[in-house]
Scaffold this motif. Structure first.
Motif, PDB file in Angstrom:
ATOM      1  N   PRO A 174       1.074  -1.161  -0.127  1.00  0.00           N
ATOM      2  CA  PRO A 174      -0.119   0.211  -0.230  1.00  0.00           C
ATOM      3  C   PRO A 174       0.831   1.250   0.034  1.00  0.00           C
ATOM      4  CG  PRO A 174      -0.864  -1.573   1.661  1.00  0.00           C
ATOM      5  CD  PRO A 174       0.425  -2.055   1.162  1.00  0.00           C
ATOM      6  N   MET A 175       0.456   2.130  -1.114  1.00  0.00           N
ATOM      7  CA  MET A 175       1.304   3.392  -1.053  1.00  0.00           C
ATOM      8  C   MET A 175       0.635   4.558  -1.475  1.00  0.00           C
ATOM      9  SD  MET A 175       5.085   2.433  -2.689  1.00  0.00           S
ATOM     10  CE  MET A 175       5.819   0.950  -2.204  1.00  0.00           C
ATOM     11  N   LEU A 176      -0.039   4.645  -2.477  1.00  0.00           N
ATOM     12  CA  LEU A 176      -0.495   5.930  -3.322  1.00  0.00           C
ATOM     13  C   LEU A 176      -2.113   5.647  -3.397  1.00  0.00           C
ATOM     14  CD1 LEU A 176       2.012   6.372  -6.103  1.00  0.00           C
ATOM     15  CD2 LEU A 176       1.924   7.319  -3.815  1.00  0.00           C
ATOM     16  N   THR A 177      -2.866   7.036  -3.162  1.00  0.00           N
ATOM     17  CA  THR A 177      -4.169   6.779  -3.605  1.00  0.00           C
ATOM     18  C   THR A 177      -3.950   7.493  -5.202  1.00  0.00           C
ATOM     19  OG1 THR A 177      -4.297   9.174  -2.888  1.00  0.00           O
ATOM     20  CG2 THR A 177      -4.781   7.718  -1.195  1.00  0.00           C
ATOM     21  N   ALA A 178      -5.263   7.471  -5.720  1.00  0.00           N
ATOM     22  CA  ALA A 178      -5.432   7.981  -7.006  1.00  0.00           C
ATOM     23  C   ALA A 178      -4.791   9.724  -6.895  1.00  0.00           C
ATOM     24  CB  ALA A 178      -6.797   8.203  -7.399  1.00  0.00           C
ATOM     25  N   ARG A 179      -5.110  10.578  -5.966  1.00  0.00           N
ATOM     26  CA  ARG A 179      -4.926  11.893  -5.878  1.00  0.00           C
ATOM     27  C   ARG A 179      -3.198  11.892  -5.671  1.00  0.00           C
ATOM     28  NH1 ARG A 179      -9.268  15.442  -5.196  1.00  0.00           N
ATOM     29  NH2 ARG A 179     -11.047  14.429  -5.083  1.00  0.00           N
ATOM     30  N   ASP A 180      -2.682  11.045  -4.957  1.00  0.00           N
ATOM     31  CA  ASP A 180      -1.285  10.919  -4.492  1.00  0.00           C
ATOM     32  C   ASP A 180      -0.737  10.711  -5.946  1.00  0.00           C
ATOM     33  OD1 ASP A 180      -1.821  11.240  -1.838  1.00  0.00           O
ATOM     34  OD2 ASP A 180      -1.742   9.180  -1.401  1.00  0.00           O
ATOM     35  N   TYR A 181      -1.124   9.624  -6.866  1.00  0.00           N
ATOM     36  CA  TYR A 181      -0.523   9.385  -7.879  1.00  0.00           C
ATOM     37  C   TYR A 181      -0.541  10.663  -8.775  1.00  0.00           C
ATOM     38  CZ  TYR A 181       0.072   6.988 -12.461  1.00  0.00           C
ATOM     39  OH  TYR A 181       0.312   6.574 -13.913  1.00  0.00           O
ATOM     40  N   PHE A 182      -1.601  11.207  -8.972  1.00  0.00           N
ATOM     41  CA  PHE A 182      -1.393  12.603  -9.707  1.00  0.00           C
ATOM     42  C   PHE A 182      -0.542  13.605  -9.204  1.00  0.00           C
ATOM     43  CE2 PHE A 182      -5.343  10.213 -11.520  1.00  0.00           C
ATOM     44  CZ  PHE A 182      -4.870  10.185 -12.759  1.00  0.00           C
ATOM     45  N   ASP A 183      -0.668  13.793  -7.933  1.00  0.00           N
ATOM     46  CA  ASP A 183       0.329  14.682  -7.282  1.00  0.00           C
ATOM     47  C   ASP A 183       1.779  14.368  -7.735  1.00  0.00           C
ATOM     48  OD1 ASP A 183      -1.860  16.335  -6.305  1.00  0.00           O
ATOM     49  OD2 ASP A 183      -1.691  15.369  -4.192  1.00  0.00           O
ATOM     50  N   ALA A 184       2.046  13.077  -7.657  1.00  0.00           N
ATOM     51  CA  ALA A 184       3.404  12.823  -7.920  1.00  0.00           C
ATOM     52  C   ALA A 184       3.797  13.088  -9.470  1.00  0.00           C
ATOM     53  CB  ALA A 184       3.617  11.168  -7.675  1.00  0.00           C
ATOM     54  N   ILE A 185       2.743  12.876 -10.295  1.00  0.00           N
ATOM     55  CA  ILE A 185       2.933  13.184 -11.854  1.00  0.00           C
ATOM     56  C   ILE A 185       3.256  14.568 -11.821  1.00  0.00           C
ATOM     57  CG2 ILE A 185       1.924  13.473 -14.045  1.00  0.00           C
ATOM     58  CD1 ILE A 185       0.427  10.908 -13.471  1.00  0.00           C
ATOM     59  N   HIS A 186       2.550  15.446 -11.014  1.00  0.00           N
ATOM     60  CA  HIS A 186       2.927  16.904 -11.218  1.00  0.00           C
ATOM     61  C   HIS A 186       4.312  17.370 -10.495  1.00  0.00           C
ATOM     62  CE1 HIS A 186       2.322  21.063  -9.400  1.00  0.00           C
ATOM     63  NE2 HIS A 186       2.330  21.551 -10.786  1.00  0.00           N
ATOM     64  N   ASP A 187       4.725  16.569  -9.510  1.00  0.00           N
ATOM     65  CA  ASP A 187       5.984  17.120  -8.939  1.00  0.00           C
ATOM     66  C   ASP A 187       7.151  16.399  -9.637  1.00  0.00           C
ATOM     67  OD1 ASP A 187       4.412  18.090  -6.746  1.00  0.00           O
ATOM     68  OD2 ASP A 187       4.601  16.143  -5.583  1.00  0.00           O
ATOM     69  N   GLU A 188       7.018  15.139 -10.151  1.00  0.00           N
ATOM     70  CA  GLU A 188       8.127  14.635 -10.915  1.00  0.00           C
ATOM     71  C   GLU A 188       8.238  14.991 -12.234  1.00  0.00           C
ATOM     72  OE1 GLU A 188      10.410  12.483  -9.416  1.00  0.00           O
ATOM     73  OE2 GLU A 188       9.209  13.184  -7.667  1.00  0.00           O
ATOM     74  N   LEU A 189       7.039  15.311 -13.210  1.00  0.00           N
ATOM     75  CA  LEU A 189       7.229  15.617 -14.492  1.00  0.00           C
ATOM     76  C   LEU A 189       6.710  17.093 -14.582  1.00  0.00           C
ATOM     77  CD1 LEU A 189       5.355  12.479 -15.837  1.00  0.00           C
ATOM     78  CD2 LEU A 189       7.855  12.810 -15.407  1.00  0.00           C
ATOM     79  N   GLY A 190       6.360  17.813 -13.835  1.00  0.00           N
ATOM     80  CA  GLY A 190       5.920  19.082 -13.898  1.00  0.00           C
ATOM     81  C   GLY A 190       4.560  19.444 -14.792  1.00  0.00           C
TER      82      GLY A 190
END
Length: 699
Positions: free
Chosen positions: A600-616
């Protein structure tokens, strides 16, 4: 009617349905035949239109049941089939690209002239109502003197990043331009006549498996008289921009041909204060009118007249209206097709040789001696699994529709063979010498009857072939989608049963569950050495940005997630799936199933926040009300069943919709205990592999 022009479809793939629906709605035309090497595909499409099914073009011609044909096969087959049909006395329409070169297109036109028959190109967007209005207004001078034009195709092309990689359009870099370029060049030639190509460039290369790069963008500059034209093709993850913009001395017209929207920006004689307001109000009025009009068309037609469908309707109405009068329709006729292909040839000839080069496959030093077979080996999981098997010392036989696969760098270890999954004897023969078979195949069908044939029937047939060939282990990939995942307080383990009644589940979940049931019956009754894997939401390099396991996507920039998006999702890395599958070869696991779910790691919102943080890249994320989805689906179900009278329509239950949000938590303890499986447990490392280095955006 006996006076109808009888049309046969050669090729029963995705595009055939669009052609068939348009032909059905065209006056004076009837669909009389469907021909495809895949008998099930030919019959499945033919039955929907009361047509005859064939597996051979020769047989279809000999049956004398057609006056014309639409050729919808892969492009490298177009020329030979078109000439064969023309010489047999049939008119032909050839899907774009009509051939692989202007020379081949001229050969088709020559055959048409010799036979006294017509040859048309399937440049469907020329039949779009808004485009015809744009062209008429331009010719009437309403936009003034045109000085420049921009014709754009900006739409993500998923196969470039996530496959399948054995498609014709990916065989050579030039095929990408040949596949998408005809749409753009057809607009240019139809509006302005013959094009002089003055510059061409390709950019944003992305590597296919085996480090064989393909460009994801093309830019072509052309002239036609006094008009400068820019053609732009972009296949990275981008906002959909498929448009034609004309800049004239009196107005600027922009056609969104994906949405059938034409907006014209003009100057007005108001003073400097009122002028900008009046201009924007005029644009707002046009956008509002276009939106209301298109929504009305969709509502009145129950979504059967979307812009893409209307383009085929307009094309067919014009072509067959002209044929009924004994003459070809110039906009789509052979000379126009030649002009389009010549422009593409000229652009390709201006591209650097290194851009067009296909990396030579590695030299084979020995023939593979496969002991493992991967069915579905060209897919996302299959590619990773095949490479992992090779890394573990196995030679692999990959079953594919063709004889090429995404493993040009592994000629000593991987062989790709084309075998029909409906042929028990051929499957059995292909399994000789094989110890373990991985069945990753799936069929995304639209009716339960087709699921039983193309998914359940295929799974059972593969199981029977394993028995006959003496395979030591069959590893079947099911799906966690078959579980009821609607209850957030109920943990799912391998002992959790599927719902007793699967008839209210979506077809994919129901079909995979039935495959498991049939295979387990073979195991318990006949000793089939079966192991079942159920992957979670698989992510990683080679996977898509627009993953439908997370939500409903609206282009690359917006997603409506299933549910509120605050629950932990069962993500798992593709490399961890491959590791788990390989561990099933020797583990004491026959007769067992394993949920391959990451920690267990990411919610859907966490996943899209990570896309924003990592890929801009900030993706617009909206929660999806599952009750609203269910109600909306119920309305669509009623309309399809009672208004459109479609057969085999299903209505998923509310629990099915809630299951898409993956509310229920999962346990992966059994895979860890029995297989010794250890999925990535570090959150930062997981994000790096799933997002940062996964090439989700393409640039």
């Amino acid at each position: 009617m006996s006076s109808d022009i009888r049309v046969g479809l050669i090729g029963a793939g995705y595009i055939a349905t669009w052609h068939a629906d348009a032909l059905k709605a065209t006056s004076g035309v009837s669909i009389s035949a469907v021909c495809d090497l895949n008998e099930a595909a030919a019959k499945g499409l033919a039955d929907g239109y009361a047509a005859r099914a064939f597996t051979s073009v020769d047989d279809m011609i000999d049956a004398k049941c057609c006056d014309a044909v639409h050729i919808l096969t892969p492009p490298h087959l177009h020329e030979a089939i078109a000439i064969q049909c023309l010489e047999a006395g049939l008119d032909v329409l050839v899907e774009k690209p009509v051939a692989e070169s202007a020379t081949a297109t001229r050969a088709i036109q020559a055959a048409a002239e010799a036979a006294g028959k017509s040859f048309h190109a399937g440049h469907n967007f020329l039949g779009l109502p808004s485009y015809e209005r744009m062209k008429k207004a331009m010719k009437a001078g309403e936009y003034g003197r045109i000085s420049t034009a921009e014709i754009t195709w900006a739409l993500p092309l998923g196969p470039l990043r996530s496959g399948p990689f054995n498609l014709w359009l990916l065989r050579e870099p030039r095929n990408l331009l040949l596949e998408l370029g005809p749409h753009l060049m057809a607009f240019g030639c139809d509006l302005f006549g013959d094009l002089e190509i003055v510059h061409a460039e390709a950019s944003k290369p992305t590597p296919l498996p085996g480090d064989d790069p393909r460009p994801q963008a093309f830019r072509i500059l052309a002239r036609a008289g006094l008009v400068d034209i820019t053609f732009t093709i972009s296949m990275v993850e981008t906002v959909d921009d498929r448009s034609v913009t004309l800049r004239g001395s009196s107005a600027r017209a922009r056609l969104d041909y994906a949405q059938d929207v034409l907006v014209v920006e003009r100057e007005n004689p108001s003073d400097l204060v009122i002028n900008p307001l009046r201009k924007q109000l005029d644009l707002s009025r046009q956008h509002m009118w276009q939106g209301v009009k298109n929504a009305g068309i969709q509502l009145a037609s129950l979504n059967t007249k979307n812009p893409y469908g209307q383009s085929f309707l307009g094309m067919d109405a014009a072509i067959y209206g002209a044929l009924a009068k004994g003459k070809p329709e110039p906009r789509w006729a052979g000379p126009s097709a030649i002009a389009v292909m010549q422009a593409l040839d000229d652009a390709i000839n201006l591209l650097p040789a290194e851009i067009l080069a296909v990396k030579a496959p590695a030299v084979q030093t020995r023939k593979p001696k496969p002991t493992a077979m991967v069915i579905g080996g060209t897919g996302f999981i299959g590619r990773e699994l095949t490479r992992r098997l090779v890394a573990e010392g196995h030679d692999v036989r990959v079953l594919s529709r063709g004889r090429t696969g995404p493993f040009p760098d592994l000629p000593d270890n991987v062989e790709t063979v084309g075998v029909s999954l409906h042929d028990l004897d051929a499957l059995t023969e292909a399994m000789k010498g094989i110890d373990v078979v991985f069945n990753l195949a799936k069929a995304l069908e639209t009716t339960w009857a087709n699921c039983l044939i193309n998914d359940v029937g295929v799974a059972v047939r593969i199981g029977m072939a394993c028995e006959k060939a003496g395979v030591k282990r069959l590893i079947y990939t099911g799906t966690i989608a078959s579980y009821d995942m609607s209850n957030p307080y109920s943990e799912i383990t391998e002992s959790t049963p599927f719902p007793a009644d699967m008839t209210t589940r979506n077809l994919y979940a129901r079909s995979k569950a039935e495959c498991e049931r049939k295979l387990m019956k073979l195991h318990t009754e006949r000793g089939l050495p079966l192991v079942i894997a159920r992957p979670g939401i698989v992510v990683g390099a080679g996977g898509p940005l627009q993953h439908w396991g997370i939500g409903r996507w609206h282009g690359a920039g917006a997603v409506r997630i299933w549910g509120h998006g605050r629950n932990i999702l069962p993500f798992v890395l593709n490399e961890d799936i491959a590791d788990g599958l390989v561990r099933m070869i020797d583990a004491p696991a026959i007769g067992q199933s394993f949920n391959l779910i990451g920690d267990p790691m990411l919610t859907a919102r966490d996943y899209f926040d990570a896309i924003h943080d990592e890929l801009g890249a900030r993706i617009r994320v909206s929660p999806g009300n599952l009750n609203a989805f269910f109600v909306s689906d119920a309305v669509k179900y009623a309309l399809k069943k009672y208004a459109l009278r479609r057969k085999g329509v299903i209505r998923p239950s509310l629990a099915d919709w809630k299951s898409r949000a993956h509310f229920s938590p999962f346990s992966n303890n059994q895979a860890k205990t029995v297989l010794g499986w250890r999925p990535e447990g570090n959150k930062a490392a997981f994000i790096e592999k799933a997002i940062t280095k996964a090439n989700l955006i393409g640039c």
